[in-house]
Enzyme design. Structure first.
Site, PDB file in Angstrom:
ATOM      1  CG  HIS A 171       2.869   6.054   3.885  1.00 44.11           C
ATOM      2  ND1 HIS A 171       3.896   5.160   3.677  1.00 44.11           N
ATOM      3  CD2 HIS A 171       2.032   5.474   4.778  1.00 44.11           C
ATOM      4  CE1 HIS A 171       3.703   4.086   4.408  1.00 44.11           C
ATOM      5  NE2 HIS A 171       2.576   4.243   5.088  1.00 44.11           N
ATOM      6  CD  GLU A 221      -2.022   2.097   9.251  1.00 44.12           C
ATOM      7  OE1 GLU A 221      -3.258   2.262   9.370  1.00 44.12           O
ATOM      8  OE2 GLU A 221      -1.499   1.590   8.242  1.00 44.12           O
TER       9      GLU A 221
END
Length: 215
Positions: free
Chosen positions: A9, A82
């Site tokens: 990201h 994550e």
């Protein structure tokens, strides 16, 4: 041969503030949006057919920008989240106690049994990331998917593809909006199955990464 592109990201507000994110979230900075547009421009001519993303906000926004450039829909997959950083989530790195910093360093230094209290182990992260990658093999023939995920998660995935332990991921530098690729193939010259074609490519970006500026 199946080619799977991997994108971390874009830069977030908490990246810039040195605040631990994990599965907590913060929005992209203006620079993070710019990074996402640059990587989107780079992959827009690659024939991407699916954009699959972690369901956290920072990855979904990055994926949206890429999907619009590629003419794809965004598919959310929670397995691409994550690493859960347990009791350290949302904490500023500079505010950690010596004990908390020791927990964090166990993860950063690649300790086999490193786990932050109430958090996730690298092995658990590696298992769900590999499951998500293996799911790409079920896509229609001729597909070329792109996965948007996170720094530790993608590093862990690439490490396992290389045959390394999941906790070796801190030996890989995957900067915001870096581009990696893994291929699934049958080859007389390379190992059959998944191989790493490239990792951490940032030649499409036009500004220094945060870890270069914050040294």
């Amino acid at each position: 041969m199946l080619q799977v592109y991997l994108v971390r990201h874009g830069e977030t507000e908490w990246n810039a503030a040195r605040r631990i994110q994990g599965q907590s979230d913060s929005p992209l900075t203006a620079n993070g949006e710019h990074q996402a547009r640059l990587v989107a421009q780079r992959v827009s001519k690659q024939g991407i057919t699916h954009v699959i993303t972690s369901d956290l906000g920072r990855t979904r926004r990055t994926a949206q920008i890429i999907a619009e450039a590629c003419g794809c829909e965004v598919i959310n997959d929670p397995r691409l989240r994550e690493l859960h950083m347990g009791v350290l989530e949302e904490r500023l790195i500079d505010s950690l106690t010596p004990q908390e910093e020791q927990w964090r360093k166990q993860m950063v230094d690649g300790t086999a049994d490193g786990r932050i209290p109430q958090g996730e182990s690298m092995s658990e992260l590696g298992d769900r990331m590999r499951e998500a990658l293996e799911s790409c093999l079920m896509l229609p023939e001729g597909s070329k998917p792109l996965i948007v995920s996170h720094g530790i998660a993608l590093g862990c995935l690439i490490s396992t593809v290389l045959g390394l332990p999941a906790y070796a991921e801190r030996r890989l530098r995957l900067r915001n909006c870096s581009l990696s690729r893994v291929d699934h193939q049958q080859s007389p010259w390379l190992a059959s199955g998944w191989i790493v074609e490239t990792a951490g490519d940032v030649t499409h970006l036009d500004t220094p990464a945060l870890d270069e500026l914050q040294r």
